[in-house]
Design a protein around this motif. Structure first.
Motif, mmCIF file in Angstrom:
data_model
loop_
_atom_site.group_PDB
_atom_site.id
_atom_site.type_symbol
_atom_site.label_atom_id
_atom_site.label_comp_id
_atom_site.label_asym_id
_atom_site.label_seq_id
_atom_site.Cartn_x
_atom_site.Cartn_y
_atom_site.Cartn_z
ATOM 1 N N CYS A 63 0.607 -0.789 -0.162
ATOM 2 C CA CYS A 63 -0.281 -0.175 0.255
ATOM 3 C C CYS A 63 0.943 0.827 0.172
ATOM 4 C CB CYS A 63 -1.061 -0.048 1.153
ATOM 5 S SG CYS A 63 -2.377 -1.265 1.118
ATOM 6 N N ALA A 64 2.045 0.694 0.594
ATOM 7 C CA ALA A 64 2.633 2.241 0.914
ATOM 8 C C ALA A 64 3.571 3.120 -0.293
ATOM 9 C CB ALA A 64 4.136 2.315 1.803
ATOM 10 N N ARG A 65 3.732 2.085 -1.248
ATOM 11 C CA ARG A 65 4.448 2.041 -2.824
ATOM 12 C C ARG A 65 3.062 2.514 -3.673
ATOM 13 N NH1 ARG A 65 8.376 -2.478 -4.687
ATOM 14 N NH2 ARG A 65 9.701 -2.951 -2.821
ATOM 15 N N GLY A 66 2.244 2.299 -3.027
ATOM 16 C CA GLY A 66 0.640 2.722 -4.224
ATOM 17 C C GLY A 66 0.114 2.136 -4.954
ATOM 18 N N ALA A 67 -0.092 0.360 -4.508
ATOM 19 C CA ALA A 67 -0.667 -0.503 -5.003
ATOM 20 C C ALA A 67 -2.570 -0.817 -4.505
ATOM 21 C CB ALA A 67 -0.053 -1.998 -4.607
ATOM 22 N N ARG A 68 -2.688 -1.213 -5.237
ATOM 23 C CA ARG A 68 -4.706 -1.911 -5.172
ATOM 24 C C ARG A 68 -3.833 -3.011 -4.600
ATOM 25 N NH1 ARG A 68 -7.526 -0.557 -10.044
ATOM 26 N NH2 ARG A 68 -5.497 -1.148 -11.073
ATOM 27 N N VAL A 69 -4.153 -2.908 -2.789
ATOM 28 C CA VAL A 69 -3.997 -4.386 -2.526
ATOM 29 C C VAL A 69 -5.290 -4.899 -1.490
ATOM 30 C CG1 VAL A 69 -2.864 -5.178 -0.579
ATOM 31 C CG2 VAL A 69 -1.681 -3.319 -1.983
ATOM 32 N N VAL A 70 -5.259 -6.452 -1.936
ATOM 33 C CA VAL A 70 -6.280 -7.204 -1.728
ATOM 34 C C VAL A 70 -5.262 -8.511 -0.488
ATOM 35 C CG1 VAL A 70 -7.884 -9.238 -1.802
ATOM 36 C CG2 VAL A 70 -7.891 -7.041 -3.626
ATOM 37 N N ALA A 85 -4.684 -2.853 11.177
ATOM 38 C CA ALA A 85 -3.852 -2.038 10.531
ATOM 39 C C ALA A 85 -2.876 -1.197 9.392
ATOM 40 C CB ALA A 85 -2.309 -3.247 10.344
ATOM 41 N N VAL A 86 -4.194 -1.965 8.240
ATOM 42 C CA VAL A 86 -3.681 -1.396 6.727
ATOM 43 C C VAL A 86 -5.383 -1.248 6.024
ATOM 44 C CG1 VAL A 86 -2.959 -2.509 4.617
ATOM 45 C CG2 VAL A 86 -1.927 -3.458 6.117
ATOM 46 N N PRO A 87 -5.764 -0.166 6.594
ATOM 47 C CA PRO A 87 -7.203 0.413 6.093
ATOM 48 C C PRO A 87 -6.672 0.325 4.860
ATOM 49 C CG PRO A 87 -6.082 2.281 7.572
ATOM 50 C CD PRO A 87 -4.923 0.930 7.730
ATOM 51 N N GLY A 88 -5.880 0.290 4.227
ATOM 52 C CA GLY A 88 -5.568 0.535 2.839
ATOM 53 C C GLY A 88 -6.447 -0.529 1.948
ATOM 54 N N ALA A 89 -5.892 -1.685 2.521
ATOM 55 C CA ALA A 89 -5.869 -2.754 1.932
ATOM 56 C C ALA A 89 -7.625 -3.202 1.732
ATOM 57 C CB ALA A 89 -5.257 -3.845 1.846
ATOM 58 N N CYS A 90 -7.765 -4.313 1.393
ATOM 59 C CA CYS A 90 -9.346 -5.208 1.564
ATOM 60 C C CYS A 90 -8.987 -6.920 1.956
ATOM 61 C CB CYS A 90 -10.287 -5.470 0.174
ATOM 62 S SG CYS A 90 -10.842 -6.407 0.107
ATOM 63 N N VAL A 91 -9.468 -6.750 3.085
ATOM 64 C CA VAL A 91 -8.617 -8.449 4.299
ATOM 65 C C VAL A 91 -9.869 -8.439 3.517
ATOM 66 C CG1 VAL A 91 -7.594 -8.857 5.785
ATOM 67 C CG2 VAL A 91 -6.676 -6.511 5.074
#
Length: 278
Positions: A63-70, A85-91
């Motif tokens: 996510c810190a690299r700007g990727a779209r993360v699942v 911990a990683v609100p930018g990811a879809c977990v």
């Protein structure tokens, strides 16, 4: 395909251990993450799957690299902790070799030590290949065999205490195993139909303390934790005392425990249709 006895044992080994894992073994496992992302070609805008995310260290770095993360993990507690911990990811909760995603959905797939925890590594890798688009890359880390001295410390303490692995903890079936070497991991990727398969060893010294390193198995984290706790409090204390003695080999004048570890980092490129192997 049904899960194996090894898979079911792994689910029990990791159940409810997310906090204890993150405080100890999690820091160790985070070490290869930057190189893992590089090997998978994780860049800004890429659709990335982190398989076996644990508490989310690799997902956070992507996510810190700007990727779209699942990110997925089989243990609900791990998935919940990673989601916080990683609100930018879809977990999501999912276990290899069954992923709830369409063929070719991801540009890059990473698995940080996930193959150490699946009962059928070949089927798991085939599933990772299925969800990776043609031209996308898969990158994996794996603990090497034989184990480095730091990685072997806890097992040495168990043996020194006369404790054996209980029958309730099945090992990987021989027909599902493969050599935990550079050549063995490259062969596994090639057999899965990945092109340009490469593998390189990673070696590093993990700095911790005897108290932190013992806290994981004492809390029952992973298979080593289940072994440590398998024969009651007296056996656990016997192992702890052996651990304290053996840990002196790795303890510096400042009290830090410096544990040499060795892992393998392998990657390959998907060719053809994401669901086709061959």
């Amino acid at each position: 395909m049904a899960y194996t006895p090894f898979d079911e044992s792994e689910r029990r080994a990791w159940a409810g251990t997310a906090a204890a894992y993150e405080a100890g073994f999690g820091r160790l496992c985070a070490h290869p993450v930057p190189r893992l992302l590089d090997a998978a070609g994780v860049v800004a805008g890429a659709r990335v799957l982190d398989a076996g995310t644990g508490t989310g260290s690799a997902a956070a770095a992507a996510c810190a690299r700007g990727a779209r993360v699942v990110a997925v993990d089989a243990e609900p507690g791990m998935a919940r902790r990673a989601a916080r911990a990683v609100p930018g990811a879809c977990v999501q909760i999912a276990a290899l070799p069954h992923l709830p995603y369409a063929d070719g959905r991801f540009d890059a797939v990473i698995g940080n030590f996930v193959l150490n925890h699946v009962g059928r590594p070949r089927e798991a890798l085939a599933e990772l290949r299925r969800v990776t688009r043609p031209g996308g890359r898969i990158a994996l880390t794996l603990w090497a065999a034989p184990a480095a001295p730091g990685q072997a410390l806890l097992g040495r303490a168990v043996r020194a205490a006369g404790v054996t692995r209980p029958p309730s903890l099945p090992a990987l079936a021989p027909e599902d195993d493969f050599p935990r070497t550079e050549e063995g991991l490259v062969a596994l990727l090639r057999d899965a139909g990945l092109a340009d398969a490469v593998c390189r060893p990673l070696s590093w010294d993990h700095r911790t303390t005897p108290e932190e390193w013992w806290s994981g198995p004492a809390a029952g984290v992973a298979t080593i934790g289940r072994i440590v706790r398998s024969q009651g409090e007296a056996a656990t204390e016997r192992i702890r005392r052996k651990f304290v003695v053996l840990a002196r080999e790795f303890t510096g004048s400042d009290g830090a425990l410096v544990l040499p570890h060795r892992a393998l980092l392998a990657s390959g490129r998907v060719t053809g249709a994401g669901g086709d192997v061959g």
